[in-house]
Design a protein around this motif. Structure first.
Motif, PDB file in Angstrom:
ATOM      1  N   GLY A  20      20.385  22.765  48.174  1.00 38.11           N
ATOM      2  CA  GLY A  20      19.534  23.532  49.068  1.00 38.11           C
ATOM      3  C   GLY A  20      19.418  24.967  48.600  1.00 38.11           C
ATOM      4  O   GLY A  20      19.806  25.313  47.497  1.00 38.11           O
ATOM      5  N   GLY A  21      18.897  25.775  49.433  1.00 37.29           N
ATOM      6  CA  GLY A  21      18.744  27.196  49.084  1.00 37.29           C
ATOM      7  C   GLY A  21      17.293  27.588  48.933  1.00 37.29           C
ATOM      8  O   GLY A  21      16.564  27.601  49.896  1.00 37.29           O
ATOM      9  N   PRO A  22      16.809  27.867  47.766  1.00 37.46           N
ATOM     10  CA  PRO A  22      17.371  27.548  46.458  1.00 37.46           C
ATOM     11  C   PRO A  22      18.350  28.573  45.910  1.00 37.46           C
ATOM     12  O   PRO A  22      18.883  28.382  44.822  1.00 37.46           O
ATOM     13  CB  PRO A  22      16.127  27.486  45.561  1.00 37.46           C
ATOM     14  N   TRP A  23      18.604  29.657  46.643  1.00 35.83           N
ATOM     15  CA  TRP A  23      19.407  30.735  46.077  1.00 35.83           C
ATOM     16  C   TRP A  23      20.896  30.527  46.299  1.00 35.83           C
ATOM     17  O   TRP A  23      21.604  31.379  46.830  1.00 35.83           O
ATOM     18  CB  TRP A  23      18.921  32.066  46.637  1.00 35.83           C
ATOM     19  N   VAL A  24      21.370  29.375  45.890  1.00 31.27           N
ATOM     20  CA  VAL A  24      22.792  29.021  45.842  1.00 31.27           C
ATOM     21  C   VAL A  24      22.995  28.235  44.559  1.00 31.27           C
ATOM     22  O   VAL A  24      22.128  28.247  43.682  1.00 31.27           O
ATOM     23  CB  VAL A  24      23.236  28.204  47.089  1.00 31.27           C
ATOM     24  N   ARG A  25      24.076  27.501  44.434  1.00 34.73           N
ATOM     25  CA  ARG A  25      24.304  26.667  43.254  1.00 34.73           C
ATOM     26  C   ARG A  25      25.280  25.559  43.576  1.00 34.73           C
ATOM     27  O   ARG A  25      26.033  25.651  44.544  1.00 34.73           O
ATOM     28  CB  ARG A  25      24.817  27.501  42.084  1.00 34.73           C
ATOM     29  N   ASP A  26      25.245  24.514  42.767  1.00 38.87           N
ATOM     30  CA  ASP A  26      26.268  23.486  42.855  1.00 38.87           C
ATOM     31  C   ASP A  26      27.471  23.949  42.046  1.00 38.87           C
ATOM     32  O   ASP A  26      27.326  24.664  41.049  1.00 38.87           O
ATOM     33  CB  ASP A  26      25.748  22.153  42.294  1.00 38.87           C
ATOM     34  N   THR A  27      28.654  23.562  42.492  1.00 38.01           N
ATOM     35  CA  THR A  27      29.884  23.919  41.795  1.00 38.01           C
ATOM     36  C   THR A  27      30.740  22.668  41.634  1.00 38.01           C
ATOM     37  O   THR A  27      30.430  21.614  42.173  1.00 38.01           O
ATOM     38  CB  THR A  27      30.673  24.986  42.583  1.00 38.01           C
ATOM     39  N   VAL A  28      31.837  22.834  40.919  1.00 39.28           N
ATOM     40  CA  VAL A  28      32.753  21.713  40.698  1.00 39.28           C
ATOM     41  C   VAL A  28      33.654  21.587  41.918  1.00 39.28           C
ATOM     42  O   VAL A  28      34.668  22.257  42.031  1.00 39.28           O
ATOM     43  CB  VAL A  28      33.602  21.929  39.428  1.00 39.28           C
ATOM     44  N   ILE A  29      33.197  20.767  42.853  1.00 36.33           N
ATOM     45  CA  ILE A  29      33.976  20.430  44.045  1.00 36.33           C
ATOM     46  C   ILE A  29      33.721  18.961  44.349  1.00 36.33           C
ATOM     47  O   ILE A  29      32.825  18.359  43.765  1.00 36.33           O
ATOM     48  CB  ILE A  29      33.590  21.288  45.274  1.00 36.33           C
ATOM     49  N   PHE A  30      34.493  18.409  45.247  1.00 32.50           N
ATOM     50  CA  PHE A  30      34.214  17.050  45.706  1.00 32.50           C
ATOM     51  C   PHE A  30      32.920  17.104  46.497  1.00 32.50           C
ATOM     52  O   PHE A  30      32.801  17.843  47.472  1.00 32.50           O
ATOM     53  CB  PHE A  30      35.358  16.530  46.576  1.00 32.50           C
ATOM     54  N   GLN A  35      29.335  11.318  45.504  1.00 35.23           N
ATOM     55  CA  GLN A  35      30.348  10.265  45.481  1.00 35.23           C
ATOM     56  C   GLN A  35      29.876   9.020  46.221  1.00 35.23           C
ATOM     57  O   GLN A  35      30.103   7.896  45.764  1.00 35.23           O
ATOM     58  CB  GLN A  35      31.661  10.778  46.072  1.00 35.23           C
ATOM     59  N   LEU A  36      29.214   9.206  47.361  1.00 37.32           N
ATOM     60  CA  LEU A  36      28.687   8.073  48.112  1.00 37.32           C
ATOM     61  C   LEU A  36      27.656   7.312  47.271  1.00 37.32           C
ATOM     62  O   LEU A  36      27.701   6.084  47.175  1.00 37.32           O
ATOM     63  CB  LEU A  36      28.048   8.538  49.414  1.00 37.32           C
ATOM     64  N   LEU A  37      26.740   8.052  46.656  1.00 38.46           N
ATOM     65  CA  LEU A  37      25.702   7.411  45.844  1.00 38.46           C
ATOM     66  C   LEU A  37      26.299   6.720  44.620  1.00 38.46           C
ATOM     67  O   LEU A  37      25.933   5.593  44.280  1.00 38.46           O
ATOM     68  CB  LEU A  37      24.646   8.436  45.450  1.00 38.46           C
ATOM     69  N   ALA A  38      27.240   7.380  43.949  1.00 34.73           N
ATOM     70  CA  ALA A  38      27.871   6.773  42.766  1.00 34.73           C
ATOM     71  C   ALA A  38      28.676   5.536  43.142  1.00 34.73           C
ATOM     72  O   ALA A  38      28.692   4.557  42.390  1.00 34.73           O
ATOM     73  CB  ALA A  38      28.759   7.791  42.054  1.00 34.73           C
ATOM     74  N   SER A  39      29.321   5.556  44.307  1.00 38.26           N
ATOM     75  CA  SER A  39      30.090   4.375  44.718  1.00 38.26           C
ATOM     76  C   SER A  39      29.186   3.189  45.024  1.00 38.26           C
ATOM     77  O   SER A  39      29.656   2.061  45.113  1.00 38.26           O
ATOM     78  CB  SER A  39      30.975   4.702  45.926  1.00 38.26           C
ATOM     79  N   ASN A  40      27.886   3.467  45.165  1.00 39.57           N
ATOM     80  CA  ASN A  40      26.905   2.400  45.377  1.00 39.57           C
ATOM     81  C   ASN A  40      26.092   2.103  44.124  1.00 39.57           C
ATOM     82  O   ASN A  40      25.038   1.475  44.197  1.00 39.57           O
ATOM     83  CB  ASN A  40      25.993   2.755  46.549  1.00 39.57           C
ATOM     84  N   GLY A  41      26.586   2.578  42.970  1.00 35.36           N
ATOM     85  CA  GLY A  41      25.996   2.201  41.693  1.00 35.36           C
ATOM     86  C   GLY A  41      24.958   3.126  41.106  1.00 35.36           C
ATOM     87  O   GLY A  41      24.331   2.795  40.102  1.00 35.36           O
ATOM     88  N   TYR A  42      24.773   4.308  41.690  1.00 36.02           N
ATOM     89  CA  TYR A  42      23.792   5.258  41.164  1.00 36.02           C
ATOM     90  C   TYR A  42      24.466   6.326  40.317  1.00 36.02           C
ATOM     91  O   TYR A  42      25.526   6.829  40.688  1.00 36.02           O
ATOM     92  CB  TYR A  42      23.061   5.973  42.304  1.00 36.02           C
ATOM     93  N   VAL A  43      23.842   6.687  39.189  1.00 36.74           N
ATOM     94  CA  VAL A  43      24.273   7.875  38.474  1.00 36.74           C
ATOM     95  C   VAL A  43      23.559   9.045  39.156  1.00 36.74           C
ATOM     96  O   VAL A  43      22.380   8.948  39.514  1.00 36.74           O
ATOM     97  CB  VAL A  43      23.958   7.799  36.954  1.00 36.74           C
ATOM     98  N   VAL A  44      24.288  10.138  39.390  1.00 33.37           N
ATOM     99  CA  VAL A  44      23.767  11.275  40.144  1.00 33.37           C
ATOM    100  C   VAL A  44      23.836  12.517  39.264  1.00 33.37           C
ATOM    101  O   VAL A  44      24.866  12.796  38.650  1.00 33.37           O
ATOM    102  CB  VAL A  44      24.579  11.510  41.432  1.00 33.37           C
ATOM    103  N   ILE A  45      22.732  13.283  39.236  1.00 30.69           N
ATOM    104  CA  ILE A  45      22.730  14.554  38.532  1.00 30.69           C
ATOM    105  C   ILE A  45      22.387  15.659  39.520  1.00 30.69           C
ATOM    106  O   ILE A  45      21.473  15.518  40.332  1.00 30.69           O
ATOM    107  CB  ILE A  45      21.778  14.548  37.309  1.00 30.69           C
ATOM    108  N   GLN A  46      23.173  16.729  39.476  1.00 28.86           N
ATOM    109  CA  GLN A  46      22.996  17.884  40.344  1.00 28.86           C
ATOM    110  C   GLN A  46      22.675  19.100  39.462  1.00 28.86           C
ATOM    111  O   GLN A  46      23.575  19.811  39.035  1.00 28.86           O
ATOM    112  CB  GLN A  46      24.262  18.140  41.154  1.00 28.86           C
TER     113      GLN A  46
END
Length: 108
Positions: A20-30, A35-46
């Motif tokens: 969101g934002g867009p004036w924020v960023r993704d960081t290395v956190i859980f 995780q929900l999407l990957a556990s259902n078989g999707y590769v996720v890019i942020q």
């Protein structure tokens, strides 16, 4: 960008998950969504697209007046990175988000 890879053998269906934002960023956190999407078989890019903070003033200001334009290109490029790297299937790409990420998903 941060990539979350599901268990199994690539290529996978893929989700581009713009923050969101867009004036924020993704960081290395859980991240619950990736995780929900990957556990259902999707590769996720942020991707931290133009306008994201934390990469200097030039990167942040590069998003000015580029909603749905160059910022959207960054998200599309992230999806194609997954395809080109063999992690994703080209005809199984989606985008999901909220706030600015919801706008970007709608624009996609």
């Amino acid at each position: 960008a941060y990539v979350t890879i599901p268990k199994g053998k690539a290529p996978f269906p893929a989700i581009v998950l713009p923050h969101g934002g867009p004036w924020v960023r993704d960081t290395v956190i859980f991240d619950e969504w990736s995780q929900l999407l990957a556990s259902n078989g999707y590769v996720v890019i942020q991707p931290n697209y133009r306008g994201s903070t934390g990469y200097g003033l030039e990167h942040w200001k590069a998003g000015d007046k580029n909603w749905g334009l160059k910022m959207q290109d960054d998200l599309d490029d992230a999806a194609m990175y997954l395809v080109d790297s063999g992690l994703a299937v080209k005809n199984k790409l989606a985008m999901f988000g909220w706030s600015y990420g919801g706008y970007a998903a709608f624009a996609a």
